[in-house]
Design a protein around this motif. Structure first.
Motif, PDB file in Angstrom:
ATOM      1  N   GLY A   4       1.760  13.213  -0.043  1.00 10.15           N
ATOM      2  CA  GLY A   4       3.204  13.566   0.048  1.00 10.15           C
ATOM      3  C   GLY A   4       3.319  13.917  -1.270  1.00 10.15           C
ATOM      4  O   GLY A   4       2.686  13.963  -2.379  1.00 10.15           O
ATOM      5  N   VAL A   5       4.684  14.807  -1.594  1.00 10.32           N
ATOM      6  CA  VAL A   5       5.224  15.170  -2.642  1.00 10.32           C
ATOM      7  C   VAL A   5       6.451  14.543  -3.216  1.00 10.32           C
ATOM      8  O   VAL A   5       7.256  14.466  -2.320  1.00 10.32           O
ATOM      9  CB  VAL A   5       5.324  16.783  -2.694  1.00 10.32           C
ATOM     10  N   VAL A   6       6.559  14.115  -4.275  1.00  9.11           N
ATOM     11  CA  VAL A   6       7.639  13.289  -4.874  1.00  9.11           C
ATOM     12  C   VAL A   6       8.683  14.462  -4.948  1.00  9.11           C
ATOM     13  O   VAL A   6       8.706  15.296  -5.536  1.00  9.11           O
ATOM     14  CB  VAL A   6       7.473  12.928  -6.274  1.00  9.11           C
ATOM     15  N   ILE A   7       9.841  14.145  -4.334  1.00  9.91           N
ATOM     16  CA  ILE A   7      11.289  14.728  -4.117  1.00  9.91           C
ATOM     17  C   ILE A   7      12.045  14.517  -5.693  1.00  9.91           C
ATOM     18  O   ILE A   7      12.441  15.317  -6.165  1.00  9.91           O
ATOM     19  CB  ILE A   7      11.947  14.859  -3.267  1.00  9.91           C
ATOM     20  N   TRP A   8      12.405  13.361  -5.688  1.00 10.89           N
ATOM     21  CA  TRP A   8      12.915  12.790  -6.913  1.00 10.89           C
ATOM     22  C   TRP A   8      12.627  11.367  -7.143  1.00 10.89           C
ATOM     23  O   TRP A   8      12.085  10.611  -6.284  1.00 10.89           O
ATOM     24  CB  TRP A   8      14.371  13.214  -6.653  1.00 10.89           C
ATOM     25  N   TYR A   9      12.928  10.991  -8.236  1.00 10.73           N
ATOM     26  CA  TYR A   9      12.893   9.503  -8.892  1.00 10.73           C
ATOM     27  C   TYR A   9      13.921   9.206  -9.787  1.00 10.73           C
ATOM     28  O   TYR A   9      13.724   9.933 -10.709  1.00 10.73           O
ATOM     29  CB  TYR A   9      11.337   9.372  -9.292  1.00 10.73           C
ATOM     30  N   ILE A  18       9.971  10.411  -1.378  1.00 15.14           N
ATOM     31  CA  ILE A  18       8.728  11.529  -1.074  1.00 15.14           C
ATOM     32  C   ILE A  18       8.846  12.106   0.274  1.00 15.14           C
ATOM     33  O   ILE A  18       9.263  11.620   1.043  1.00 15.14           O
ATOM     34  CB  ILE A  18       7.421  10.508  -0.957  1.00 15.14           C
ATOM     35  N   LYS A  19       8.236  13.579   0.053  1.00 15.71           N
ATOM     36  CA  LYS A  19       8.547  14.086   1.304  1.00 15.71           C
ATOM     37  C   LYS A  19       6.992  14.391   1.889  1.00 15.71           C
ATOM     38  O   LYS A  19       6.143  14.716   1.070  1.00 15.71           O
ATOM     39  CB  LYS A  19       8.863  15.837   0.951  1.00 15.71           C
ATOM     40  N   SER A  20       6.776  14.010   3.097  1.00  9.64           N
ATOM     41  CA  SER A  20       5.390  14.214   3.795  1.00  9.64           C
ATOM     42  C   SER A  20       5.612  14.601   5.099  1.00  9.64           C
ATOM     43  O   SER A  20       6.425  13.825   6.013  1.00  9.64           O
ATOM     44  CB  SER A  20       4.564  13.051   3.588  1.00  9.64           C
ATOM     45  N   ASP A  21       5.138  15.432   5.645  1.00 10.15           N
ATOM     46  CA  ASP A  21       4.996  15.887   7.250  1.00 10.15           C
ATOM     47  C   ASP A  21       6.463  16.368   7.699  1.00 10.15           C
ATOM     48  O   ASP A  21       6.747  15.585   8.640  1.00 10.15           O
ATOM     49  CB  ASP A  21       4.289  14.776   7.806  1.00 10.15           C
ATOM     50  N   ASP A  22       7.283  16.749   6.907  1.00 13.02           N
ATOM     51  CA  ASP A  22       8.689  16.997   7.192  1.00 13.02           C
ATOM     52  C   ASP A  22       9.504  15.541   7.282  1.00 13.02           C
ATOM     53  O   ASP A  22      10.624  15.915   7.946  1.00 13.02           O
ATOM     54  CB  ASP A  22       8.933  17.940   8.283  1.00 13.02           C
ATOM     55  N   LYS A  23       9.106  14.693   6.749  1.00 14.54           N
ATOM     56  CA  LYS A  23       9.842  13.583   6.701  1.00 14.54           C
ATOM     57  C   LYS A  23      10.068  13.073   5.168  1.00 14.54           C
ATOM     58  O   LYS A  23       9.247  13.406   4.285  1.00 14.54           O
ATOM     59  CB  LYS A  23       9.219  12.248   7.475  1.00 14.54           C
ATOM     60  N   LEU A  24      11.311  12.215   4.949  1.00 17.19           N
ATOM     61  CA  LEU A  24      11.237  11.683   3.935  1.00 17.19           C
ATOM     62  C   LEU A  24      10.981  10.417   3.733  1.00 17.19           C
ATOM     63  O   LEU A  24      11.532   9.458   4.636  1.00 17.19           O
ATOM     64  CB  LEU A  24      12.989  11.896   3.150  1.00 17.19           C
ATOM     65  N   LYS A  53      16.199   0.263   7.586  1.00 17.42           N
ATOM     66  CA  LYS A  53      16.628   0.989   7.049  1.00 17.42           C
ATOM     67  C   LYS A  53      16.257   2.511   6.793  1.00 17.42           C
ATOM     68  O   LYS A  53      16.765   3.573   6.688  1.00 17.42           O
ATOM     69  CB  LYS A  53      16.895   0.585   5.688  1.00 17.42           C
ATOM     70  N   GLY A  54      14.983   2.783   7.665  1.00 18.35           N
ATOM     71  CA  GLY A  54      14.207   3.929   7.584  1.00 18.35           C
ATOM     72  C   GLY A  54      12.566   3.954   7.206  1.00 18.35           C
ATOM     73  O   GLY A  54      12.202   2.922   7.234  1.00 18.35           O
ATOM     74  N   ASP A  55      12.205   5.008   6.827  1.00 20.43           N
ATOM     75  CA  ASP A  55      10.839   5.381   6.506  1.00 20.43           C
ATOM     76  C   ASP A  55      10.711   4.923   5.050  1.00 20.43           C
ATOM     77  O   ASP A  55      11.725   5.488   3.991  1.00 20.43           O
ATOM     78  CB  ASP A  55      10.603   6.793   6.789  1.00 20.43           C
ATOM     79  N   ALA A  56       9.869   4.136   4.815  1.00 19.26           N
ATOM     80  CA  ALA A  56       9.518   3.884   3.289  1.00 19.26           C
ATOM     81  C   ALA A  56       8.082   3.984   2.941  1.00 19.26           C
ATOM     82  O   ALA A  56       6.988   4.228   3.874  1.00 19.26           O
ATOM     83  CB  ALA A  56       9.915   2.291   3.181  1.00 19.26           C
ATOM     84  N   PRO A  73      -1.719  24.833   2.875  1.00 19.17           N
ATOM     85  CA  PRO A  73      -2.487  24.192   4.039  1.00 19.17           C
ATOM     86  C   PRO A  73      -3.187  22.769   3.718  1.00 19.17           C
ATOM     87  O   PRO A  73      -3.085  22.028   4.616  1.00 19.17           O
ATOM     88  CB  PRO A  73      -3.204  25.403   4.711  1.00 19.17           C
ATOM     89  N   LEU A  74      -3.549  22.854   2.441  1.00 16.51           N
ATOM     90  CA  LEU A  74      -4.418  21.609   2.075  1.00 16.51           C
ATOM     91  C   LEU A  74      -3.351  20.397   2.037  1.00 16.51           C
ATOM     92  O   LEU A  74      -3.746  19.280   2.389  1.00 16.51           O
ATOM     93  CB  LEU A  74      -5.066  21.821   0.805  1.00 16.51           C
ATOM     94  N   VAL A  75      -2.329  20.728   1.651  1.00  6.83           N
ATOM     95  CA  VAL A  75      -1.256  19.593   1.316  1.00  6.83           C
ATOM     96  C   VAL A  75      -0.797  18.917   2.639  1.00  6.83           C
ATOM     97  O   VAL A  75      -0.657  17.858   2.871  1.00  6.83           O
ATOM     98  CB  VAL A  75       0.157  20.160   0.419  1.00  6.83           C
ATOM     99  N   ASN A  76      -0.707  19.801   3.648  1.00  4.51           N
ATOM    100  CA  ASN A  76      -0.367  19.395   5.041  1.00  4.51           C
ATOM    101  C   ASN A  76      -1.436  18.876   5.811  1.00  4.51           C
ATOM    102  O   ASN A  76      -1.037  18.316   6.933  1.00  4.51           O
ATOM    103  CB  ASN A  76       0.569  20.710   5.612  1.00  4.51           C
ATOM    104  N   ASN A  77      -2.428  18.858   5.416  1.00  2.50           N
ATOM    105  CA  ASN A  77      -3.830  18.425   6.204  1.00  2.50           C
ATOM    106  C   ASN A  77      -4.044  17.032   5.538  1.00  2.50           C
ATOM    107  O   ASN A  77      -4.462  16.827   4.514  1.00  2.50           O
ATOM    108  CB  ASN A  77      -4.947  19.357   5.932  1.00  2.50           C
ATOM    109  N   TYR A  78      -3.911  16.071   6.517  1.00  2.00           N
ATOM    110  CA  TYR A  78      -4.091  14.685   6.225  1.00  2.00           C
ATOM    111  C   TYR A  78      -5.505  14.061   6.276  1.00  2.00           C
ATOM    112  O   TYR A  78      -5.673  12.938   6.720  1.00  2.00           O
ATOM    113  CB  TYR A  78      -3.301  13.785   6.684  1.00  2.00           C
ATOM    114  N   SER A  79      -6.594  14.882   6.547  1.00  3.95           N
ATOM    115  CA  SER A  79      -7.908  14.502   6.936  1.00  3.95           C
ATOM    116  C   SER A  79      -8.588  13.726   5.823  1.00  3.95           C
ATOM    117  O   SER A  79      -8.022  13.412   4.568  1.00  3.95           O
ATOM    118  CB  SER A  79      -8.711  15.493   7.305  1.00  3.95           C
TER     119      SER A  79
END
Length: 95
Positions: A4-9, A18-24, A53-56, A73-79
Motif C-alpha cells: 500500500g501507499v502511506v496517505i498520512w502519518y 495506508i491506502k491499499s486496494d481502495d481501502k484505508l 474499530k475497522g481495518d488495521a 498497475p504494479l502497485v495494484n498487483n499483490y502477487s
C-alpha cells in the motif's frame, strides 16, 4: 502480505493511514518495522487485519521511498512476484 501507499502519518500522535486496494488501513507506530516511520507517498508492505474499530495494518515495513517510482498497475498487483520485486528494490536501496 499487502502492498500500500502511506496517505498520512502524524509523528506526534503516533499513527497514520495506508491506502491499499481502495481501502484505508489504520496503523500505529508500534507496528512500524522500519528504522524511520514511513512518510506520505511511500510504498509499504503490511499484514491487514479487521478489528472492532475497522481495518488495521500490522508489521508495516517500508519498501520504496516514493510510490510514484512504480507503475500504477504494479502497485495494484499483490502477487508473490511483485512482493519479491518490492523486497529486492528495498534491499537494493538499503545498501
Amino acid at each position: 502480505m499487502n502492498v500500500g501507499v502511506v496517505i498520512w502519518y502524524d509523528p506526534k500522535k503516533g499513527f497514520g493511514k495506508i491506502k491499499s486496494d481502495d481501502k484505508l488501513f489504520f496503523y500505529h507506530r508500534t507496528e512500524i518495522k522500519s528504522a524511520k516511520p514511513p512518510r506520505p507517498k511511500q510504498l509499504v508492505t503490511f499484514r491487514p487485519i479487521t478489528t472492532k474499530k475497522g481495518d488495521a495494518a500490522l508489521n508495516v515495513e517500508l519498501v520504496a521511498r516514493n510510490a510514484d517510482t512504480f507503475p500504477k498497475p504494479l502497485v495494484n498487483n499483490y502477487s508473490k512476484k511483485f512482493l519479491s520485486l518490492c523486497l529486492a528494490v528495498k534491499n537494493f536501496f538499503s545498501r
